[in-house]
Design a protein around this motif. Structure first.
Motif, PDB file in Angstrom:
ATOM      1  N   ARG A 182       0.830  -1.205   0.000  1.00  0.00           N
ATOM      2  CA  ARG A 182       0.000   0.000   0.000  1.00  0.00           C
ATOM      3  C   ARG A 182       0.870   1.262   0.000  1.00  0.00           C
ATOM      4  O   ARG A 182       0.619   2.206  -0.764  1.00  0.00           O
ATOM      5  N   GLU A 183       1.901   1.277   0.833  1.00  0.00           N
ATOM      6  CA  GLU A 183       2.776   2.453   0.889  1.00  0.00           C
ATOM      7  C   GLU A 183       3.543   2.639  -0.415  1.00  0.00           C
ATOM      8  O   GLU A 183       3.736   3.766  -0.881  1.00  0.00           O
ATOM      9  N   LEU A 184       3.990   1.530  -1.004  1.00  0.00           N
ATOM     10  CA  LEU A 184       4.751   1.621  -2.250  1.00  0.00           C
ATOM     11  C   LEU A 184       3.869   2.137  -3.382  1.00  0.00           C
ATOM     12  O   LEU A 184       4.307   2.965  -4.189  1.00  0.00           O
ATOM     13  N   PHE A 185       2.625   1.668  -3.451  1.00  0.00           N
ATOM     14  CA  PHE A 185       1.723   2.144  -4.492  1.00  0.00           C
ATOM     15  C   PHE A 185       1.385   3.623  -4.284  1.00  0.00           C
ATOM     16  O   PHE A 185       1.200   4.374  -5.249  1.00  0.00           O
ATOM     17  N   GLU A 186       1.329   4.054  -3.038  1.00  0.00           N
ATOM     18  CA  GLU A 186       1.056   5.469  -2.761  1.00  0.00           C
ATOM     19  C   GLU A 186       2.190   6.351  -3.279  1.00  0.00           C
ATOM     20  O   GLU A 186       1.950   7.367  -3.949  1.00  0.00           O
ATOM     21  N   VAL A 187       3.435   5.993  -2.976  1.00  0.00           N
ATOM     22  CA  VAL A 187       4.557   6.798  -3.456  1.00  0.00           C
ATOM     23  C   VAL A 187       4.723   6.638  -4.963  1.00  0.00           C
ATOM     24  O   VAL A 187       5.138   7.575  -5.660  1.00  0.00           O
ATOM     25  N   ALA A 188       4.379   5.468  -5.508  1.00  0.00           N
ATOM     26  CA  ALA A 188       4.421   5.285  -6.957  1.00  0.00           C
ATOM     27  C   ALA A 188       3.432   6.220  -7.642  1.00  0.00           C
ATOM     28  O   ALA A 188       3.721   6.770  -8.712  1.00  0.00           O
ATOM     29  N   ALA A 189       2.257   6.411  -7.026  1.00  0.00           N
ATOM     30  CA  ALA A 189       1.280   7.350  -7.583  1.00  0.00           C
ATOM     31  C   ALA A 189       1.843   8.768  -7.614  1.00  0.00           C
ATOM     32  O   ALA A 189       1.657   9.508  -8.581  1.00  0.00           O
ATOM     33  N   GLN A 190       2.561   9.151  -6.550  1.00  0.00           N
ATOM     34  CA  GLN A 190       3.154  10.486  -6.512  1.00  0.00           C
ATOM     35  C   GLN A 190       4.249  10.641  -7.561  1.00  0.00           C
ATOM     36  O   GLN A 190       4.370  11.693  -8.204  1.00  0.00           O
ATOM     37  N   LEU A 191       5.047   9.599  -7.754  1.00  0.00           N
ATOM     38  CA  LEU A 191       6.095   9.647  -8.780  1.00  0.00           C
ATOM     39  C   LEU A 191       5.491   9.688 -10.177  1.00  0.00           C
ATOM     40  O   LEU A 191       5.995  10.390 -11.056  1.00  0.00           O
ATOM     41  N   ALA A 192       4.403   8.935 -10.394  1.00  0.00           N
ATOM     42  CA  ALA A 192       3.739   8.979 -11.695  1.00  0.00           C
ATOM     43  C   ALA A 192       3.145  10.362 -11.945  1.00  0.00           C
ATOM     44  O   ALA A 192       3.197  10.881 -13.064  1.00  0.00           O
ATOM     45  N   TYR A 193       2.577  10.965 -10.894  1.00  0.00           N
ATOM     46  CA  TYR A 193       2.059  12.329 -11.021  1.00  0.00           C
ATOM     47  C   TYR A 193       3.189  13.300 -11.388  1.00  0.00           C
ATOM     48  O   TYR A 193       3.040  14.146 -12.276  1.00  0.00           O
ATOM     49  N   LEU A 194       4.320  13.173 -10.696  1.00  0.00           N
ATOM     50  CA  LEU A 194       5.457  14.040 -11.012  1.00  0.00           C
ATOM     51  C   LEU A 194       5.900  13.823 -12.449  1.00  0.00           C
ATOM     52  O   LEU A 194       6.202  14.792 -13.167  1.00  0.00           O
ATOM     53  N   CYS A 195       5.934  12.573 -12.898  1.00  0.00           N
ATOM     54  CA  CYS A 195       6.320  12.290 -14.280  1.00  0.00           C
ATOM     55  C   CYS A 195       5.312  12.918 -15.248  1.00  0.00           C
ATOM     56  O   CYS A 195       5.695  13.430 -16.303  1.00  0.00           O
ATOM     57  N   GLY A 196       4.021  12.889 -14.889  1.00  0.00           N
ATOM     58  CA  GLY A 196       3.021  13.549 -15.717  1.00  0.00           C
ATOM     59  C   GLY A 196       3.235  15.044 -15.781  1.00  0.00           C
ATOM     60  O   GLY A 196       3.147  15.652 -16.853  1.00  0.00           O
ATOM     61  N   PHE A 197       3.543  15.651 -14.634  1.00  0.00           N
ATOM     62  CA  PHE A 197       3.782  17.092 -14.624  1.00  0.00           C
ATOM     63  C   PHE A 197       5.032  17.459 -15.422  1.00  0.00           C
ATOM     64  O   PHE A 197       5.061  18.459 -16.138  1.00  0.00           O
ATOM     65  N   VAL A 198       6.066  16.638 -15.300  1.00  0.00           N
ATOM     66  CA  VAL A 198       7.300  16.866 -16.052  1.00  0.00           C
ATOM     67  C   VAL A 198       7.015  16.790 -17.556  1.00  0.00           C
ATOM     68  O   VAL A 198       7.506  17.617 -18.345  1.00  0.00           O
ATOM     69  N   ALA A 199       6.217  15.806 -17.977  1.00  0.00           N
ATOM     70  CA  ALA A 199       5.850  15.703 -19.384  1.00  0.00           C
ATOM     71  C   ALA A 199       5.023  16.908 -19.820  1.00  0.00           C
ATOM     72  O   ALA A 199       5.218  17.459 -20.921  1.00  0.00           O
ATOM     73  N   TYR A 200       4.111  17.354 -18.975  1.00  0.00           N
ATOM     74  CA  TYR A 200       3.303  18.550 -19.255  1.00  0.00           C
ATOM     75  C   TYR A 200       4.194  19.773 -19.421  1.00  0.00           C
ATOM     76  O   TYR A 200       4.036  20.558 -20.368  1.00  0.00           O
ATOM     77  N   ASP A 201       5.153  19.939 -18.514  1.00  0.00           N
ATOM     78  CA  ASP A 201       6.057  21.087 -18.599  1.00  0.00           C
ATOM     79  C   ASP A 201       6.953  21.000 -19.830  1.00  0.00           C
ATOM     80  O   ASP A 201       7.433  22.018 -20.318  1.00  0.00           O
ATOM     81  N   SER A 202       7.165  19.786 -20.329  1.00  0.00           N
ATOM     82  CA  SER A 202       7.986  19.585 -21.525  1.00  0.00           C
ATOM     83  C   SER A 202       7.179  19.714 -22.815  1.00  0.00           C
ATOM     84  O   SER A 202       7.737  19.586 -23.900  1.00  0.00           O
TER      85      SER A 202
END
Length: 427
Positions: free
Chosen positions: A185-205
């Protein structure tokens, strides 16, 4: 004697153009505009549309963009196949968070077109032999903080590749590895945050299709972790993206859903984060409720007493002031927008260099809207001071827009100084 087989005319596209009340030139302009918002340099004209009507099928991304343009005009969702420009190749939608993340990473190097509501999935990775435990979760959390802070300071170009590599080669195998329910559960939670960051990075790019897929993966991963706030954060990211790309109705619907979920489960600082985005989308739709949302967001920040220690989605008075400026600008109140932008700059943390650069560019552009050329040029120089070392497609887009707005004033000494300095600056 060889008989050439003629392509049948595209009656579906002709019927849609008639229903929309558009000429071929009108459709071409809309397609070019939608493409430009996603980083595609398209030069279609009425001749190209005439070829499409005669039966020629254009290469991607034209069919998707034509469907988007006509969907917006007609007020209903059209698939590319309904335009007659492509054979039906439906995207697979659904799957668990792991599959969505793997699918997004598998196409990270491709240039796709953003599709409102669209997600695809694919991909399998090896399962690690070792048991996944708390140290793995802590490692992922630490990297999340480091990469998020680096993105704030240096822009998406500085973190895009290391983030993608960590997700693809380290995190995905961990997600499939053996672990206890609590660790999973904790790993999936932080994975969601990393995926969100990756989405934002792609958006900014400027890579909107990838951003959309990553935000979708973040929402699904958060669901599997039981993290309703993380799900709402991902919806807000999708709303920000849809708003920038001009999908006003979808942006507002996503922001409303983020508020509905987030306000129920999140602390006050997060409430402000969600309400500020809803205010922007309501302003874009001409809804006067946007002002009430801003007041609610301000009160939430006052109750929170600070931004808190959040690796993603931090919201503070500088961010709120920027949202206030955008709402005022959407309502045509440019003088209030200038005041809010200046407040945002005073409250912006010094390590948020990309946001500072974007705010300075917006200040210069808003001064131009009012007719304050000298003030616009002063803000433009400060923007040029802040730009070096920030790798961001949004920053570079602001630069191009600002220079285009200043070129008609090239004979003015102040404007000429900005234009000359921009030409001499490294790209």
């Amino acid at each position: 004697m060889t008989v050439r087989r003629l392509r049948p005319p595209n009656r579906a596209l002709r019927a849609l153009l008639t229903e929309a009340g558009w000429s071929g030139a009108s459709l071409a302009r809309e397609v070019n505009s939608l493409g430009a918002a996603q980083g595609f340099a398209l030069r279609y004209d009425r001749t190209a549309v005439s070829h499409w009507l005669s039966g020629t099928q254009p290469r991607p991304p034209a069919p998707e963009l034509v469907a988007q343009a006509l969907s917006s005009r007609l007020g209903r969702r059209l698939r590319p196949a309904e335009t007659g420009l492509v054979h039906e190749t439906p995207r697979a939608v659904g799957g668990d968070g792991f599959a969505l993340l793997a699918g997004a990473l598998g196409t990270a190097e491709a240039r796709e077109v953003y599709v409102p509501g669209g997600l695809t999935l694919s991909g399998i990775t090896a399962v690690p032999a070792t048991r996944i435990g708390p140290p793995h979760v802590e490692s992922a959390r630490h990297l999340l903080v480091v990469l998020s802070r680096s993105d704030d300071v240096f822009g998406s170009g500085a973190v895009r590749e290391p983030l993608r590599r960590f997700l693809g080669t380290v995190l995905l195998p961990w997600l499939r590895g053996p672990s206890t329910p609590a660790v999973r559960r904790e790993l999936f939670e932080v994975a969601a945050q990393l995926a969100y960051l990756c989405g934002f990075v792609a958006y900014d790019s400027g890579r909107h299709a990838l951003a959309q897929r990553m935000y979708g993966a973040a929402a699904r991963l958060a669901d599997e972790a039981g993290d309703r706030v993380g799900h709402a954060v991902a919806l807000r990211g999708l709303s920000v993206q849809a708003h920038q790309l001009g999908h006003v109705t979808e942006a507002r619907a996503l922001a409303r859903e983020a508020v509905r979920i987030g306000v129920r489960h999140a602390p006050p600082q997060r409430h402000a984060f969600f309400l500020g985005q809803l205010a922007l989308t309501e302003a874009a739709a001409g809804d006067a409720a946007c002002l009430t949302r801003l007041t609610q967001a301000e009160r939430c920040l006052e109750r929170a007493g600070g931004a808190g220690d959040l690796p993603t989605g931090a919201f503070h008075p500088g961010a709120l002031a920027l949202h206030q400026a955008y709402v005022h600008r959407a309502r045509g109140d440019h003088r209030s927008a200038v005041r809010a932008l200046e407040i945002s700059l005073r409250h912006r943390p010094p390590d948020e260099r990309r946001s500072t650069a974007i705010t300075l560019a917006d200040l210069a552009l808003t001064h131009l809207d009012i007719g304050h050329l000298d003030r616009a040029c002063a803000a433009a120089h400060t923007f040029l001071d802040a730009r070096p070392g920030v790798a961001s497609a949004r920053v570079e887009g602001r630069l191009r827009t600002l220079l285009a707005r200043l070129r008609p004033y090239a004979r003015d000494r102040a404007a000429a100084g900005v234009l000359e300095r921009a030409r001499a600056a490294p790209s």
